[in-house]
Enzyme design. Structure first.
Site, PDB file in Angstrom:
ATOM      1  N   LYS A 128      61.480  38.667  10.638  1.00 33.97           N
ATOM      2  CA  LYS A 128      62.714  38.976  10.378  1.00 33.97           C
ATOM      3  C   LYS A 128      62.970  38.601   8.941  1.00 33.97           C
ATOM      4  CE  LYS A 128      66.829  39.951  12.493  1.00 33.97           C
ATOM      5  NZ  LYS A 128      66.967  40.762  13.930  1.00 33.97           N
ATOM      6  N   ASP A 168      69.834  45.054  11.180  1.00 35.83           N
ATOM      7  CA  ASP A 168      70.639  44.113  11.913  1.00 35.83           C
ATOM      8  C   ASP A 168      71.999  43.842  11.245  1.00 35.83           C
ATOM      9  OD1 ASP A 168      69.615  41.796  13.818  1.00 35.83           O
ATOM     10  OD2 ASP A 168      71.033  40.722  12.247  1.00 35.83           O
TER      11      ASP A 168
HETATM   12  P1  NDP Z   1      76.545  45.072  12.894  1.00 38.77           P
HETATM   13  O1  NDP Z   1      76.790  44.527  11.404  1.00 38.77           O
HETATM   14  O2  NDP Z   1      76.535  46.533  13.096  1.00 38.77           O
HETATM   15  O3  NDP Z   1      77.741  44.631  13.476  1.00 38.77           O
HETATM   16  C1  NDP Z   1      78.019  42.981  13.769  1.00 38.77           C
HETATM   17  C2  NDP Z   1      79.404  42.904  14.333  1.00 38.77           C
HETATM   18  O4  NDP Z   1      79.574  41.687  14.742  1.00 38.77           O
HETATM   19  C3  NDP Z   1      80.596  43.454  13.557  1.00 38.77           C
HETATM   20  O5  NDP Z   1      81.702  43.835  14.439  1.00 38.77           O
HETATM   21  C4  NDP Z   1      80.998  42.230  12.942  1.00 38.77           C
HETATM   22  O6  NDP Z   1      82.404  42.045  12.497  1.00 38.77           O
HETATM   23  C5  NDP Z   1      80.602  41.002  14.036  1.00 38.77           C
HETATM   24  N1  NDP Z   1      80.537  39.562  13.420  1.00 38.77           N
HETATM   25  C6  NDP Z   1      79.454  39.507  12.694  1.00 38.77           C
HETATM   26  N2  NDP Z   1      79.343  38.262  12.374  1.00 38.77           N
HETATM   27  C7  NDP Z   1      80.324  37.779  12.781  1.00 38.77           C
HETATM   28  C8  NDP Z   1      80.868  36.204  12.946  1.00 38.77           C
HETATM   29  N3  NDP Z   1      80.045  35.423  12.098  1.00 38.77           N
HETATM   30  N4  NDP Z   1      81.920  36.048  13.669  1.00 38.77           N
HETATM   31  C9  NDP Z   1      82.676  37.172  14.284  1.00 38.77           C
HETATM   32  N5  NDP Z   1      82.157  38.344  14.222  1.00 38.77           N
HETATM   33  C10 NDP Z   1      81.051  38.588  13.736  1.00 38.77           C
HETATM   34  O7  NDP Z   1      75.411  44.362  13.595  1.00 38.77           O
HETATM   35  P2  NDP Z   1      74.580  44.910  14.782  1.00 38.77           P
HETATM   36  O8  NDP Z   1      75.481  45.367  16.068  1.00 38.77           O
HETATM   37  O9  NDP Z   1      73.296  45.596  14.470  1.00 38.77           O
HETATM   38  O10 NDP Z   1      74.169  43.613  15.200  1.00 38.77           O
HETATM   39  C11 NDP Z   1      75.001  42.536  16.344  1.00 38.77           C
HETATM   40  C12 NDP Z   1      73.936  41.506  17.015  1.00 38.77           C
HETATM   41  O11 NDP Z   1      73.110  42.217  17.678  1.00 38.77           O
HETATM   42  C13 NDP Z   1      73.535  40.418  15.993  1.00 38.77           C
HETATM   43  O12 NDP Z   1      73.226  39.296  16.669  1.00 38.77           O
HETATM   44  C14 NDP Z   1      71.923  41.056  15.923  1.00 38.77           C
HETATM   45  O13 NDP Z   1      70.926  40.259  15.589  1.00 38.77           O
HETATM   46  C15 NDP Z   1      71.906  41.790  17.264  1.00 38.77           C
HETATM   47  N6  NDP Z   1      70.741  42.881  17.607  1.00 38.77           N
HETATM   48  C16 NDP Z   1      70.851  44.027  16.678  1.00 38.77           C
HETATM   49  C17 NDP Z   1      69.987  45.054  16.849  1.00 38.77           C
HETATM   50  C18 NDP Z   1      70.103  46.205  16.500  1.00 38.77           C
HETATM   51  O14 NDP Z   1      69.305  47.255  16.554  1.00 38.77           O
HETATM   52  N7  NDP Z   1      71.000  46.513  15.408  1.00 38.77           N
HETATM   53  C19 NDP Z   1      68.687  44.703  17.765  1.00 38.77           C
HETATM   54  C20 NDP Z   1      68.771  43.549  18.659  1.00 38.77           C
HETATM   55  C21 NDP Z   1      69.854  42.571  18.269  1.00 38.77           C
HETATM   56  P3  NDP Z   1      82.576  42.507  10.767  1.00 38.77           P
HETATM   57  O15 NDP Z   1      82.782  43.979  11.052  1.00 38.77           O
HETATM   58  O16 NDP Z   1      84.038  41.829  10.652  1.00 38.77           O
HETATM   59  O17 NDP Z   1      81.548  42.093  10.056  1.00 38.77           O
END
Ligand code: NDP
Length: 452
Positions: A128, A168
């Site tokens: 990662k 991510d």
């Molecule tokens: P994105 O950046 O596309 O979206 C993240 C979302 O979560 C946004 O809506 C963001 O809000 C919100 N968010 C992030 N940090 C915080 C925080 N500290 N408090 C509240 N809301 C928060 O990321 P992904 O959708 O790709 O990833 C989301 C999760 O899924 C992570 O845990 C990632 O590790 C996991 N994941 C992702 C994969 C992938 O293929 N993308 C694969 C497997 C797991 P805002 O818009 O305000 O930033």
């Protein structure tokens, strides 16, 4: 030494060797919690110090990332890549760009990734990376210059047979494009397999964008089926509104469920009539605005809850399924109790470690079906591996074929997890099943490869 003493010893060493890295400690503790029964059956793992070895990354790279902002000022961020375990294949795992990223964050995510990737049954190791760079409010030019600078260092450490990063939090198709462009330029190689999550016109796979969200919903479908339930008519809460959340919502709606809440880091939206996904995508993906704009433009009964987590909505609504898809430790014990009191049947972690240990305990004690991230969100990385397969064979598959493969993979992960839980005396416990099934595959490969 008893298995429990071995585990306690190695955990104590891990704490001492990695001070202050609370999320990494939490991830190790969670996996170790399932392993006493494995060590009891497999003393060879103790003799080979597999536990000590899986907690120590094979390589950790930290580097300076200088870039120039739109005013001409030089800015500095820190870049990371933790190459955790390559017993099963090249390191594989995403890059996170978020101001909260520290070495311990990357280590927790890398550790999780090792077992998740093993659970897919595919030939991929775990790693990662990321940076404390904050993409919010940056211009396209700033994002590009940052990505180019990041790759100018990272290119020496990655490669299709070495380490294959993906997206991510904060890293989507735009960032992968800039990273890939710089890699190609520096190396003078069109090495498609060096990154996944690429655009479909230049080496990407159909369904990769949708895969994590869709996969989490497929996994939930299988869990629900064990109780004779389905998504049809289910009321669902999804946290986040990023990549994973958006496609989880899309699939839930396709299967007849109604998603009544979503969120971002500024607050949550409650829409009792069901989220209008096109509007949400317009606000968050295309316009990159805060989620409040959704409630304003949607009108009707939709409302914005400033600063609130989406789980608070469970106070006003029956909620059958919860899909935490935002970030780590975002669903706590009080949230879990509220959800359970409002009829919750199943939870699947679309995000990595979004549920605190206290909340997991509440769900388990209440008999709620609980799909841990290692299993439930593995569809993303599995489809990345399918992208690598298509790159290696210079082929591109149709959407239907790729989604079918994803669906089969998620069914396989569900089956492997459930069977392992049964075999180790914890029927219905997907946490134990996922931890053990992932661990054994990695441990056996490590044994076979000798002391390296
Ligand atoms: P994105 O950046 O596309 O979206 C993240 C979302 O979560 C946004 O809506 C963001 O809000 C919100 N968010 C992030 N940090 C915080 C925080 N500290 N408090 C509240 N809301 C928060 O990321 P992904 O959708 O790709 O990833 C989301 C999760 O899924 C992570 O845990 C990632 O590790 C996991 N994941 C992702 C994969 C992938 O293929 N993308 C694969 C497997 C797991 P805002 O818009 O305000 O930033």
């Amino acid at each position: 030494m008893s298995p429990k003493t071995t585990i306690d010893d190695v955990y104590a060493q891990t704490l001492a060797r990695n001070p202050g890295e609370a999320e990494f400690h939490q991830a190790v503790h969670e996996v170790f919690g399932s392993l006493d029964r494995v060590l009891a059956k497999h003393p060879e793992y103790v003799q080979a110090s597999i536990l000590e070895r899986v907690c120590e990354p094979e390589r950790q790279i930290i580097f300076r990332v200088p870039w120039v902002d739109d005013t001409g000022r030089v800015r500095i961020n820190r870049g990371f890549r933790v190459q955790f375990n390559s017993a099963l294949g090249p390191y594989k795992g995403g890059l996170r760009f978020h101001p909260s990223v520290l070495l311990g964050t990357v280590k927790f995510l890398g550790f999780e990734q090792v077992f998740k990737n093993a659970l897919t049954g595919m030939p991929i190791g775990g790693g990662k990376g990321g940076s404390d760079f904050d993409p919010k409010g940056k211009s396209d030019g700033e994002i590009m210059r940052f990505c180019q600078s990041f790759m100018t260092e990272a290119y020496r450490h990655v490669g299709e047979y070495t380490d294959v990063p993906a997206g991510d939090i904060g890293v989507g198709a735009r960032e992968i494009g800039y990273l890939f462009g710089q890699y190609k330029r520096i190396t003078n190689r069109y090495e498609s397999g060096v990154l996944t999550g690429k655009g479909v016109t230049w080496g990407g796979s159909l369904v990769r964008t949708e895969a994590t969200g869709y996969g989490a919903v497929f996994f939930t479908q299988h869990m629900l089926a064990t109780r004779g339930r389905s998504f049809d008519g289910a009321r669902v809460l999804v946290s986040g509104s990023g990549n994973v959340a958006i496609y989880a919502i899309e699939k839930v709606h396709e299967l007849g469920g109604v998603v009544v809440g979503a969120s971002d880091s500024s607050g949550s939206i409650h829409d009792p009539d069901g989220i209008d996904l096109e509007l949400l995508r317009d606000v968050k993906e295309r316009r990159r605005e805060r989620i409040e704009a959704y409630a304003t433009e949607r009108g009707g009964r939709a409302r914005f809850l400033p600063g609130a987590s989406v789980w608070q909505i469970a106070g006003d609504e029956r909620v059958d399924v919860a899909l935490p898809c935002a970030t780590q430790n975002e669903l706590d014990e009080a949230d879990a109790a509220r959800l359970v009191a409002n009829g919750l049947v199943a939870v699947a972690e679309g995000a990595n470690m979004p549920t605190t240990p206290g909340a997991v305990r509440v769900f388990r004690e209440a008999g709620v079906l609980f799909g841990p991230g290692k299993a439930a969100n593995a569809g993303g990385v599995a489809t990345s591996a399918l992208e690598m397969q298509q790159n290696a064979s210079r082929d591109s598959w149709t959407f239907e074929h790729t989604e079918e493969r994803l669906s089969e993979i998620m069914a396989g992960i569900h089956e492997r997890t459930a069977e392992t839980a049964d075999e180790y005396g914890a029927p219905g416990d997907y946490v134990v099943g996922a931890n053990i099934a992932g661990f054994i595959r990695v441990a056996d490969a490590m044994l076979a490869l000798g002391v390296i």
